[in-house]
Scaffold this active site. Structure first.
Site, PDB file in Angstrom:
ATOM      1  N   ASP A 360       0.852  -1.182   0.000  1.00 16.42           N
ATOM      2  CA  ASP A 360       0.000   0.000   0.000  1.00 16.42           C
ATOM      3  C   ASP A 360       0.886   1.228   0.000  1.00 16.42           C
ATOM      4  O   ASP A 360       2.073   1.166   0.331  1.00 16.42           O
ATOM      5  CB  ASP A 360      -0.916  -0.006   1.228  1.00 16.42           C
ATOM      6  CG  ASP A 360      -2.079   0.960   1.083  1.00 16.42           C
ATOM      7  OD1 ASP A 360      -2.120   1.716   0.092  1.00 16.42           O
ATOM      8  OD2 ASP A 360      -2.950   0.959   1.966  1.00 16.42           O
ATOM      9  N   ASP A 623      -0.979  -4.067   6.673  1.00 14.99           N
ATOM     10  CA  ASP A 623      -1.108  -3.910   8.123  1.00 14.99           C
ATOM     11  C   ASP A 623      -2.558  -3.856   8.590  1.00 14.99           C
ATOM     12  O   ASP A 623      -2.803  -3.807   9.795  1.00 14.99           O
ATOM     13  CB  ASP A 623      -0.379  -2.660   8.596  1.00 14.99           C
ATOM     14  CG  ASP A 623      -0.945  -1.381   7.968  1.00 14.99           C
ATOM     15  OD1 ASP A 623      -1.799  -1.499   7.060  1.00 14.99           O
ATOM     16  OD2 ASP A 623      -0.529  -0.286   8.376  1.00 14.99           O
ATOM     17  N   ASP A 627      -6.184  -6.304   4.513  1.00 11.70           N
ATOM     18  CA  ASP A 627      -5.072  -6.869   3.756  1.00 11.70           C
ATOM     19  C   ASP A 627      -4.919  -8.379   3.966  1.00 11.70           C
ATOM     20  O   ASP A 627      -4.078  -8.998   3.310  1.00 11.70           O
ATOM     21  CB  ASP A 627      -3.757  -6.186   4.155  1.00 11.70           C
ATOM     22  CG  ASP A 627      -3.714  -4.728   3.734  1.00 11.70           C
ATOM     23  OD1 ASP A 627      -4.258  -4.415   2.666  1.00 11.70           O
ATOM     24  OD2 ASP A 627      -3.142  -3.910   4.474  1.00 11.70           O
ATOM     25  N   ASN A 691      29.498 -39.867  -9.099  1.00 16.28           N
ATOM     26  CA  ASN A 691      29.975 -41.060  -8.400  1.00 16.28           C
ATOM     27  C   ASN A 691      29.077 -42.265  -8.654  1.00 16.28           C
ATOM     28  O   ASN A 691      29.547 -43.393  -8.827  1.00 16.28           O
ATOM     29  CB  ASN A 691      30.067 -40.788  -6.898  1.00 16.28           C
ATOM     30  CG  ASN A 691      31.188 -39.824  -6.566  1.00 16.28           C
ATOM     31  OD1 ASN A 691      32.107 -39.638  -7.362  1.00 16.28           O
ATOM     32  ND2 ASN A 691      31.119 -39.207  -5.397  1.00 16.28           N
ATOM     33  N   ASN A 716      30.541 -40.503   2.293  1.00 13.46           N
ATOM     34  CA  ASN A 716      29.417 -39.566   2.396  1.00 13.46           C
ATOM     35  C   ASN A 716      29.496 -38.738   3.667  1.00 13.46           C
ATOM     36  O   ASN A 716      29.189 -37.540   3.664  1.00 13.46           O
ATOM     37  CB  ASN A 716      28.095 -40.338   2.366  1.00 13.46           C
ATOM     38  CG  ASN A 716      27.801 -40.913   1.000  1.00 13.46           C
ATOM     39  OD1 ASN A 716      28.390 -40.494   0.005  1.00 13.46           O
ATOM     40  ND2 ASN A 716      26.917 -41.894   0.944  1.00 13.46           N
ATOM     41  N   ASP A 720      29.627 -34.798   3.512  1.00  9.90           N
ATOM     42  CA  ASP A 720      28.510 -34.064   4.107  1.00  9.90           C
ATOM     43  C   ASP A 720      28.978 -33.150   5.239  1.00  9.90           C
ATOM     44  O   ASP A 720      28.485 -32.026   5.383  1.00  9.90           O
ATOM     45  CB  ASP A 720      27.453 -35.038   4.628  1.00  9.90           C
ATOM     46  CG  ASP A 720      26.742 -35.769   3.493  1.00  9.90           C
ATOM     47  OD1 ASP A 720      26.732 -35.236   2.374  1.00  9.90           O
ATOM     48  OD2 ASP A 720      26.211 -36.871   3.732  1.00  9.90           O
TER      49      ASP A 720
END
Length: 921
Positions: A360, A623, A627, A691, A716, A720
């Site tokens: 707005d 607000d 809305d 892989n 892994n 990771d």
């Protein structure tokens, strides 16, 4: 029972029929408005109010005057809800499969990752819930009510808690009071109320107790005899009877009407798309491994653990943890440094993906106050004397009219003059502003003129001109002058004076005749001090701003032009134009239009949905209760801290202030988090896919498994753990220049190309191991192969982490980034593990020096190929023809994949050829 209609609505929670609702004061179209007497009879009340016994009985039967009950989600509930995350579900399925084939180590690690991810997400959202709860403010604490101890006693006025109000209570309203319930006015004097929390109107609305004409077809908020919870008294006073309380007020009903489940956000859609890609790969991989080994090598179910390990190797196990860490760190930083609370962690990613921001005008681009613009004489030229007389009127009307404070227009006029100019006059009398007269009059004694009084009149142009001594053509000319300035987006007041002989009797509206026209005062909306700079930042970051306002088009255009928003007066789309368009036509028009005026709540929600249907990620800043539909329709609902309670409940992000600068900070945080998540996905999925492809080929070429399940799991875990540093990485500043979107199709193209390159490097390593070091049939072929490939995998993954980051080290930074340090550590682990005491446990062995020399050559060629592929990819992305946006400042679409990212708000290509960051996924 006489109050049956109120009991019906509050007892059942369903709206009363139109006829019954009309008896309460609300007038549906086509129905006759009730009189004050009919309303009081319906509520079994009267001007003397209820007795204490009646009030207690109604409280017990109908409940207290409180809003809908709110239950904060417990930490345990948030934890369980996190399990529904698609990535978490994928990991859970893999864990179950691993347990089914007795791969307990793999199953335990996966379970640990799931628990850690869900715990982190639950903690972040629980903390956000508590912060939001601390922001809640009561609508009102006490109310002035008229009650009697018993039927025979005289009514008395006293303060009671708002929660104790019931239908039928008679209350008093004064300037500054918050309306504590939905009421029907009984008496009112000069009453105006702010309804911004309900309708978004920035100006006070005049209210009157007079019975409205019949029939009344106006909207419920436009009915002058009604006031609603959530509004506040700007001026005047009133006596009113309560006709709806608690969860059955219009204020609370706005929450109920929009309580449905919101549409999936941009993050949800992206996550679902990527999850299905992974699910397809994982469902396809184990059967392929089993069938290939059975057909070519005669192996049976003994390869099932390996097949499961391959599927696990393809999965980005740390993704839920890393996503949560990235979003939680960004949300925590926003809360600490900018007071921005992210209630739902995925909403931070969506903020970073926003390319259209709807908002707005009032309170965002402009402040909730006007400022004096120009003072014009009758000839249309600047005349400071006009401002002087307008200030005299404002000052003495305030001093003599028993007003608590000046209204917004008077305050703007007083701020523009020196107070010493006003105190030189002696105030005599004041006739305050009234909605029916539309003007106010101050009577003053000028210095040195003891026998004369000066009437200073200020107000609506037409009302003042009617009271001035003017020829018809002159009056028409002045009205046209005022109209031209009003069309230019300013509010216009007229000022006139008259000289009268001093007298002792009171002045009345009848004295407002025979005036001399002095001139016009124009006022414009005060621009928000940070709006211009914030708009420039948002435009630079590829976010186009669309203004959705209920104001007059001229006023909105003026504010936009003052802020540097290039709005064509003829390109404004108003409510009538919106209603005439189909949803498809509106989606096309919304891309071309940046300013929508005279919008109702339904228009705002429809425009928001239209922009989303066109492929944009939409944020909405609001607000008021009006809305709420648009907030729910947007990908990201944003509300300031001082918004109404219902709005804060619906919003995904709560700002400390209604300031575009805070949104710019949130966008930056979202793009940092989104950039790191996208980088992790690119790196891990392309490396994992390479892989997997290499393992499938090796499994068919070798007489043994290319890697043991324990080795796959260790690899892994190392990879990771290293990639967790992406949560702490700071991408290149250019990552902020455009929205970050996780596009599954683009991601699939990326990982397929770079995964194939990774597989080529792996296969080259196979050649090195098979031909250069050990010939077939030697006793240590299997251990050497496992060790060599294990080392090569970790080294190539370290290269990928460094070379496929979202951005290089920013200028001015010192030392390697966290990701670089993690890559170095990962490479060191790959080199050290085979020869370490842990190596034999994993089935690894030390490698000869010649292998490392040959591996260095393979890695060098791989790095060169990776950089060449990256450069080619960036060049293709940068030179791809981008379809221009349909118009306005809306973002365009990136050709080839349908994502709205081709141009930013300034019309620049948002895909920068030769930039240092990878294109967003």
């Amino acid at each position: 029972m006489a109050e049956a209609t109120a009991a019906w609505e509050q007892g059942t929670g369903t709206p009363a029929p139109p006829a019954a609702r009309a008896r309460l004061g609300e007038v549906p179209p086509g129905h006759t408005a009730p009189t004050v007497l009919e309303v009081l009879r319906t509520l079994d009340s009267g001007p003397r109010g209820l007795t204490e016994a009646q009030a207690e009985e109604r409280t017990a039967r109908l409940g207290e005057n409180t809003g809908p009950a709110r239950r904060e989600a417990s930490w345990a509930h948030l934890f369980v809800r996190s399990l529904r995350d698609p990535f978490t579900a994928v990991l859970g399925c893999l864990g179950l499969v691993s347990a089914a084939v007795f791969a307990w180590g793999t199953a335990s690690v996966i379970l640990l990752l799931v628990v850690v991810s869900c715990a982190l997400r639950a903690c972040g959202e629980h903390r956000a819930d508590r912060s939001t709860a601390a922001l809640r403010e009561l609508v009102a604490t006490t109310a002035t009510v008229v009650r009697r101890p018993d039927e025979e006693a005289a009514p008395a006025t006293r303060e009671v808690p708002v929660a104790e109000l019931v239908p039928g209570d008679v209350i008093r309203l004064a300037p500054g009071d918050l309306v504590p319930a939905d009421v029907r006015l009984l008496r009112a004097g000069g009453l105006t109320v702010h309804q911004a929390a309900l309708t978004g109107e920035s100006e006070p609305v005049a209210k009157t107790a007079d019975d409205p004409p019949s029939p009344a077809g106006a909207g419920v908020f436009e009915q002058p005899q009604l006031c609603f919870q959530g509004s506040s008294v700007a001026s005047g006073s009133a006596t009113a009877v309560v006709h709806a309380t608690g969860a059955h007020t219009r204020f609370a009903a706005a929450h109920d009407r929009t309580a449905g489940r919101p549409a999936a956000s941009a993050f949800d859609r992206s996550v679902n798309g990527i999850s299905w890609i992974l699910i397809r790969f994982m469902l396809l991989t184990p059967p392929l491994v089993l069938m290939a080994n059975a057909a070519l090598r005669g192996r049976g179910l003994e390869t099932l653990p390996f097949a499961v390990a391959v599927a696990v190797g393809l999965t980005p196990e740390m993704l839920p943890v890393l996503v949560t860490l990235c979003l939680a760190r960004g949300a925590s930083l926003l809360a600490r440094t900018h007071g921005v609370i992210v209630k739902r962690l995925p909403a931070l990613h969506d903020v970073g993906a926003v390319d259209v921001l709807c908002l707005d005008k009032t309170g965002t681009l402009t402040e909730d106050r006007p400022v004096a613009d120009r003072a014009l004489g009758p000839d249309g030229q600047d005349d400071p004397e006009v401002l002087h007389w307008a200030a005299v009127n404002a000052w003495w009307t305030l001093q003599l009219g028993d007003l608590p404070q000046p209204d917004a227009l008077d305050e703007a006029i007083l701020d523009a003059v020196d107070e010493d100019e006003l105190t030189a006059y002696d105030g005599v009398a004041a006739v305050p502003f009234a909605p029916d007269r539309r003007l106010a009059t101050a009577v003053v004694r000028s210095p040195g003129r003891l026998g004369a009084h000066t009437l200073v009149v200020k107000g609506d142009v037409q009302a003042v001109l009617e009271r001035c001594v003017l020829a018809d053509d002159e009056r028409e000319r002045l009205a046209g002058l005022a109209a031209r300035h009003a069309d230019g987006g300013t509010r216009v007041l007229a000022v006139a004076t008259a000289q009268r002989s001093a007298r002792g009797r009171d002045y009345t509206p009848a004295d407002e005749r025979g005036l001399t026209f002095r001139g016009l005062i124009t006022l414009r909306d005060a621009l928000a001090p940070t709006a211009t700079a914030a708009l420039e930042v948002l435009a630079h970051r590829g976010v186009s701003v669309k203004v959705l306002t209920g104001d007059h088009p001229g006023t909105a255009v003026r504010a936009c032009l003052d802020l540097g928003i290039p709005v064509d007066r003829g390109a404004v789309l108003t409510a009538d134009g919106i209603d005439a368009l189909t949803d498809t036509e509106l989606a096309e028009a919304a891309l071309r239009t940046d300013l929508f005026a005279r919008c109702t709540p339904s228009h705002k929600a429809r425009i928001t949905r239209a922009l989303r249907s066109a492929g944009h990620t939409v944020g909405f800043l609001g607000d008021g209760v009006n809305d709420v539909p648009a907030l729910r329709a947007a990908d990201v609902g944003i509300a300031p801290r001082d918004a109404s309670d219902v709005v804060r409940e619906v919003a995904d992000v709560v700002l400390a202030e209604k300031d575009l600068t805070a949104i710019a900070h949130a966008v930056a945080a979202g793009r940092h988090a989104g950039g790191n998540i996208a980088t992790y996905l690119r790196v891990t999925l392309s490396s994992n896919l390479g892989n997997v492809l290499a393992m499938l080929c090796a499994g068919l070429l070798l007489p043994f498994l290319p890697m043991l399940p324990a080795q796959v799991l260790m690899q892994n875990l190392c990879f990771d753990a290293a990639q967790l540093t992406f949560a702490h990485d700071r991408p290149h500043p250019s990552v902020l220049d455009r929205p970050t979107v996780l596009d599954p199709r683009r991601l699939l193209r990326f990982i397929t190309g770079f995964g194939a390159l990774n597989a080529v490097a792996d296969l080259a390593t196979f050649g090195v191991l098979a031909l250069a070091l050990h010939g077939p049939g030697t006793g240590d072929d299997e251990a050497v192969f496992h060790s060599g490939w294990f080392t090569e995998n970790l080294l190539t993954q370290a290269l990928v982490m460094v070379l496929l980051r979202a951005g290089r080290t920013a200028a001015g930074s010192r030392g390697p980034s966290p990701v670089a340090w993690a890559a170095i550590t990962l490479a060191a682990a790959g080199l050290a593990l085979p020869a370490s005491p842990l190596g034999p446990i994993l089935g690894l062995t030390a490698l000869p020096a010649l292998y490392y020399v040959l591996l260095a050559a393979v890695l060098f060629l791989y790095a060169v190929g990776l950089l060449a592929a990256r450069t080619r990819y960036e060049r293709r992305r940068g030179s791809a023809p981008a379809r221009a946006p349909a118009g306005g400042t809306g973002a365009g679409r990136d050709a080839g994949d349908g994502n709205p990212k081709a141009k930013d708000a300034g019309g620049r290509n948002s895909v920068h050829q030769g930039s240092h960051e990878m294109p967003h996924l």
